[in-house]
Motif scaffolding. Structure first.
Motif, PDB file in Angstrom:
ATOM      1  N   MET A 157       0.844  -1.203   0.000  1.00 36.91           N
ATOM      2  CA  MET A 157       0.000   0.000   0.000  1.00 36.91           C
ATOM      3  C   MET A 157       0.876   1.249   0.000  1.00 36.91           C
ATOM      4  SD  MET A 157      -3.185   1.350   0.538  1.00 36.91           S
ATOM      5  CE  MET A 157      -4.340   0.431   1.529  1.00 36.91           C
ATOM      6  N   ILE A 158       0.585   2.186  -0.906  1.00 36.26           N
ATOM      7  CA  ILE A 158       1.362   3.426  -0.969  1.00 36.26           C
ATOM      8  C   ILE A 158       0.652   4.494  -0.141  1.00 36.26           C
ATOM      9  CG2 ILE A 158       2.186   5.250  -2.524  1.00 36.26           C
ATOM     10  CD1 ILE A 158       1.936   3.044  -4.771  1.00 36.26           C
ATOM     11  N   PHE A 159       1.417   5.224   0.661  1.00 33.01           N
ATOM     12  CA  PHE A 159       0.816   6.353   1.383  1.00 33.01           C
ATOM     13  C   PHE A 159       1.185   7.636   0.654  1.00 33.01           C
ATOM     14  CE2 PHE A 159       0.976   2.968   4.467  1.00 33.01           C
ATOM     15  CZ  PHE A 159      -0.328   3.001   4.936  1.00 33.01           C
ATOM     16  N   PHE A 160       0.186   8.360   0.212  1.00 30.52           N
ATOM     17  CA  PHE A 160       0.433   9.552  -0.589  1.00 30.52           C
ATOM     18  C   PHE A 160       0.719  10.745   0.296  1.00 30.52           C
ATOM     19  CE2 PHE A 160      -1.628   6.589  -3.265  1.00 30.52           C
ATOM     20  CZ  PHE A 160      -1.000   6.764  -4.485  1.00 30.52           C
ATOM     21  N   LYS A 161       1.858  11.403  -0.015  1.00 34.28           N
ATOM     22  CA  LYS A 161       2.265  12.543   0.812  1.00 34.28           C
ATOM     23  C   LYS A 161       1.478  13.771   0.408  1.00 34.28           C
ATOM     24  CE  LYS A 161       6.157  10.552  -0.575  1.00 34.28           C
ATOM     25  NZ  LYS A 161       7.130  10.630  -1.603  1.00 34.28           N
ATOM     26  N   LYS A 162       0.856  14.398   1.354  1.00 27.30           N
ATOM     27  CA  LYS A 162       0.084  15.623   1.078  1.00 27.30           C
ATOM     28  C   LYS A 162       1.032  16.794   0.865  1.00 27.30           C
ATOM     29  CE  LYS A 162      -4.544  16.329   1.503  1.00 27.30           C
ATOM     30  NZ  LYS A 162      -5.168  16.102   0.243  1.00 27.30           N
ATOM     31  N   LYS A 163       0.704  17.650  -0.120  1.00 29.78           N
ATOM     32  CA  LYS A 163       1.472  18.880  -0.307  1.00 29.78           C
ATOM     33  C   LYS A 163       0.518  20.031  -0.104  1.00 29.78           C
ATOM     34  CE  LYS A 163       5.363  18.532  -3.435  1.00 29.78           C
ATOM     35  NZ  LYS A 163       5.864  19.103  -4.692  1.00 29.78           N
ATOM     36  N   THR A 164       0.985  21.051   0.540  1.00 26.61           N
ATOM     37  CA  THR A 164       0.077  22.170   0.788  1.00 26.61           C
ATOM     38  C   THR A 164       0.073  23.135  -0.398  1.00 26.61           C
ATOM     39  OG1 THR A 164       1.891  23.170   1.954  1.00 26.61           O
ATOM     40  CG2 THR A 164       0.186  22.142   3.302  1.00 26.61           C
ATOM     41  N   TYR A 188      -4.476  12.567  -9.296  1.00 24.74           N
ATOM     42  CA  TYR A 188      -5.853  12.435  -8.816  1.00 24.74           C
ATOM     43  C   TYR A 188      -6.105  10.976  -8.451  1.00 24.74           C
ATOM     44  CZ  TYR A 188     -10.984  12.068  -9.327  1.00 24.74           C
ATOM     45  OH  TYR A 188     -12.312  11.795  -9.148  1.00 24.74           O
ATOM     46  N   LEU A 189      -6.558  10.756  -7.222  1.00 20.93           N
ATOM     47  CA  LEU A 189      -6.913   9.404  -6.779  1.00 20.93           C
ATOM     48  C   LEU A 189      -8.427   9.334  -6.631  1.00 20.93           C
ATOM     49  CD1 LEU A 189      -4.375   8.804  -3.851  1.00 20.93           C
ATOM     50  CD2 LEU A 189      -4.013   8.492  -6.290  1.00 20.93           C
ATOM     51  N   PRO A 190      -9.132   8.858  -7.651  1.00 20.92           N
ATOM     52  CA  PRO A 190     -10.592   8.777  -7.533  1.00 20.92           C
ATOM     53  C   PRO A 190     -10.995   7.717  -6.517  1.00 20.92           C
ATOM     54  CG  PRO A 190      -9.852   7.744  -9.570  1.00 20.92           C
ATOM     55  CD  PRO A 190      -8.633   8.289  -8.908  1.00 20.92           C
ATOM     56  N   GLN A 191     -12.191   7.904  -5.946  1.00 19.64           N
ATOM     57  CA  GLN A 191     -12.639   6.925  -4.937  1.00 19.64           C
ATOM     58  C   GLN A 191     -13.411   5.775  -5.554  1.00 19.64           C
ATOM     59  OE1 GLN A 191     -14.593   8.057  -1.438  1.00 19.64           O
ATOM     60  NE2 GLN A 191     -12.809   9.096  -0.619  1.00 19.64           N
ATOM     61  N   ASP A 192     -14.191   6.091  -6.596  1.00 20.26           N
ATOM     62  CA  ASP A 192     -15.002   5.033  -7.224  1.00 20.26           C
ATOM     63  C   ASP A 192     -15.378   5.465  -8.640  1.00 20.26           C
ATOM     64  OD1 ASP A 192     -16.992   6.931  -6.837  1.00 20.26           O
ATOM     65  OD2 ASP A 192     -17.718   6.001  -4.991  1.00 20.26           O
ATOM     66  N   GLU A 193     -16.158   4.613  -9.312  1.00 22.93           N
ATOM     67  CA  GLU A 193     -16.549   4.898 -10.699  1.00 22.93           C
ATOM     68  C   GLU A 193     -17.274   6.236 -10.830  1.00 22.93           C
ATOM     69  OE1 GLU A 193     -19.029   1.806 -12.231  1.00 22.93           O
ATOM     70  OE2 GLU A 193     -17.316   0.666 -12.957  1.00 22.93           O
ATOM     71  N   GLU A 194     -18.208   6.489  -9.905  1.00 17.29           N
ATOM     72  CA  GLU A 194     -19.004   7.727  -9.977  1.00 17.29           C
ATOM     73  C   GLU A 194     -18.083   8.946  -9.911  1.00 17.29           C
ATOM     74  OE1 GLU A 194     -20.162   5.000  -8.347  1.00 17.29           O
ATOM     75  OE2 GLU A 194     -21.518   4.807 -10.066  1.00 17.29           O
ATOM     76  N   ILE A 206      -4.377  10.181 -13.454  1.00 16.00           N
ATOM     77  CA  ILE A 206      -5.381   9.482 -12.647  1.00 16.00           C
ATOM     78  C   ILE A 206      -4.812   8.136 -12.249  1.00 16.00           C
ATOM     79  CG2 ILE A 206      -7.723   8.510 -12.643  1.00 16.00           C
ATOM     80  CD1 ILE A 206      -8.465  10.456 -14.847  1.00 16.00           C
ATOM     81  N   LYS A 207      -4.712   7.909 -10.955  1.00 15.69           N
ATOM     82  CA  LYS A 207      -4.188   6.621 -10.492  1.00 15.69           C
ATOM     83  C   LYS A 207      -5.282   5.862  -9.759  1.00 15.69           C
ATOM     84  CE  LYS A 207      -0.788   4.190  -7.843  1.00 15.69           C
ATOM     85  NZ  LYS A 207      -0.552   2.981  -8.609  1.00 15.69           N
ATOM     86  N   LEU A 208      -5.531   4.641 -10.221  1.00 24.39           N
ATOM     87  CA  LEU A 208      -6.478   3.781  -9.497  1.00 24.39           C
ATOM     88  C   LEU A 208      -5.685   3.207  -8.330  1.00 24.39           C
ATOM     89  CD1 LEU A 208      -8.467   2.027 -12.354  1.00 24.39           C
ATOM     90  CD2 LEU A 208      -8.728   4.294 -11.396  1.00 24.39           C
ATOM     91  N   SER A 209      -5.878   3.815  -7.167  1.00 27.34           N
ATOM     92  CA  SER A 209      -4.978   3.531  -6.048  1.00 27.34           C
ATOM     93  C   SER A 209      -5.282   2.189  -5.387  1.00 27.34           C
ATOM     94  CB  SER A 209      -5.059   4.642  -5.010  1.00 27.34           C
ATOM     95  OG  SER A 209      -6.293   4.549  -4.354  1.00 27.34           O
ATOM     96  N   ASP A 210      -4.346   1.763  -4.546  1.00 23.10           N
ATOM     97  CA  ASP A 210      -4.470   0.456  -3.890  1.00 23.10           C
ATOM     98  C   ASP A 210      -5.652   0.415  -2.925  1.00 23.10           C
ATOM     99  OD1 ASP A 210      -2.111   0.431  -5.163  1.00 23.10           O
ATOM    100  OD2 ASP A 210      -0.858   0.083  -3.412  1.00 23.10           O
ATOM    101  N   GLY A 211      -5.960   1.550  -2.335  1.00 24.98           N
ATOM    102  CA  GLY A 211      -7.016   1.581  -1.322  1.00 24.98           C
ATOM    103  C   GLY A 211      -8.422   1.550  -1.903  1.00 24.98           C
TER     104      GLY A 211
END
Ligand code: FAD
Length: 322
Positions: free
Chosen positions: A1-8, A46-52, A88-93
């Protein structure tokens, strides 16, 4: 699982993108999201959450904002100047749900699921025919896109259908035949996003599956530099020929440029020795194409998909300036 680093840090593109449930990351370094570990930043990741979420993004984003899709990053080279627009990355989570239909020997899974995990699910449910998939790095969406194959089987052999979203945000179910899958290729448009796939195998004994997977893993270990920073075969095999043989014939076996090297385990694998830039790797590949053409008259075609802007110095967002 990759943890994405937040940038301000804000960027201009971020201001015009639609509100979504998923997360945006401006100027995000992509090297760590790929096997080759080179290259610059995504203007926005961009890490989308789902299809919608993907549908909303595609319907509402300004038309002139380009986007690029990233799966497991095992078949891509990100150039040093980074990738303009949205990656757009379909992330592991997210995009990792699956359902098994044991009567039909089918697995329906979301496109962000790793091939190795699907292989495990198949093994647990005594579904044969997925063993080759278990050993191919990456996720099932990218694997369909590239029609990845090994040890005599390809994605086409197990695919029943897939759910895709086109560039306008419209969703379709596409049958295998309509993809026109061929060697490392498919006919569907570049901007389509695969969100899930329906795969079918056959009834098989658990131990037979296990033995086959172990045999394939062993073969891979012996013949490929799987522990290295690489993106798999750099070039497609020309019909009836082997790219690695042509590369060796052209005297490129130990060729190096900067931190990029031809693997001594497999001549069709290019390696980042830890210090390579994307430019080193691309130049090494181009040099090989030139030498093979001069020696054999055959023009090798890149199998690795190359994304982004070459020149880091002139990139308006975070290039890899090493
Ligand atoms: C050590 C090693 C060994 C390998 N061995 C093999 C092998 O034996 N056989 C083989 O065929 N390949 C092999 N590869 C290459 C690679 O693993 C496969 O092509 C893999 O299927 C790519 O999946 P991915 O998720 O990493 O895709 P990525 O590398 O992230 O992307 C590949 C392509 O698919 C597109 N894409 C990704 N996800 C989606 C999606 N959801 N919707 C639409 N497009 C998408 C990307 O835009 C890109 O064009 C190997 C690579 C490595 C590093």
């Amino acid at each position: 699982m990759i943890f994405f680093k937040k940038k301000t840090k804000e960027n201009e593109l971020l201001k015009i993108l639609p509100q979504t449930k998923g997360e945006y990351f401006p100027d995000y370094p992509l090297a760590d999201l790929t096997w080759l570990k080179v290259g610059g930043n995504a203007e926005v990741l961009y890490l989308p959450q789902d299809e919608e979420d993907i549908i909303k993004f595609l319907k509402e984003k300004p038309h002139n904002v380009p986007y690029t899709i990233l799966g497991g990053g095992s078949n891509v080279l990100i150039r040093d100047g980074g990738v303009p627009g949205v990656v757009i990355k379909l992330s592991d989570g997210h995009f990792n749900k699956f359902e098994v239909n044991q009567e039909k020997f089918e697995i329906k899974c979301e496109a962000g699921l790793y091939n190795a995990k699907i292989g495990k699910i198949a093994q647990e449910n005594q579904i044969g025919g997925f063993e080759f998939l278990s050993t191919i790095p990456g996720k099932v969406g990218g694997t369909l896109r590239t029609n990845a194959s090994c040890y005599g089987r390809e994605m086409k052999d197990i695919l029943v259908s897939a759910t895709v979203i086109d560039g306008f945000g419209d969703k379709y179910e596409v049958d295998t035949a309509d993809f026109q899958l061929s060697y490392r290729n498919s006919l569907f448009p570049k901007d389509w996003i695969i969100t899930s796939v329906l795969l079918r195998g056959y009834k098989e004994d658990k131990d037979i599956i296990k033995n086959k997977i172990e045999e394939f893993q062993q073969k891979r270990k012996e013949t490929q530099p799987i522990q290295e920073k690489t993106a798999g075969s750099a070039f497609k095999n020309p019909t009836g020929l082997k790219a690695w043989q042509l590369i060796e014939k052209a005297g490129c076996k130990n060729l190096k440029i900067g931190g990029a090297e031809v693997s001594d385990k497999h001549s069709n694998f290019l390696i980042n020795n830890g210090k390579a830039t994307a430019q080193d790797i691309e130049e090494l590949g181009e040099k090989i194409i030139e030498k093979v053409k001069d020696t054999t008259g055959i023009e090798l075609e890149w199998e690795i998909r190359r994304f982004g802007v070459k020149d880091a110095k002139h990139s308006s967002f975070g290039g890899n300036k090493r």
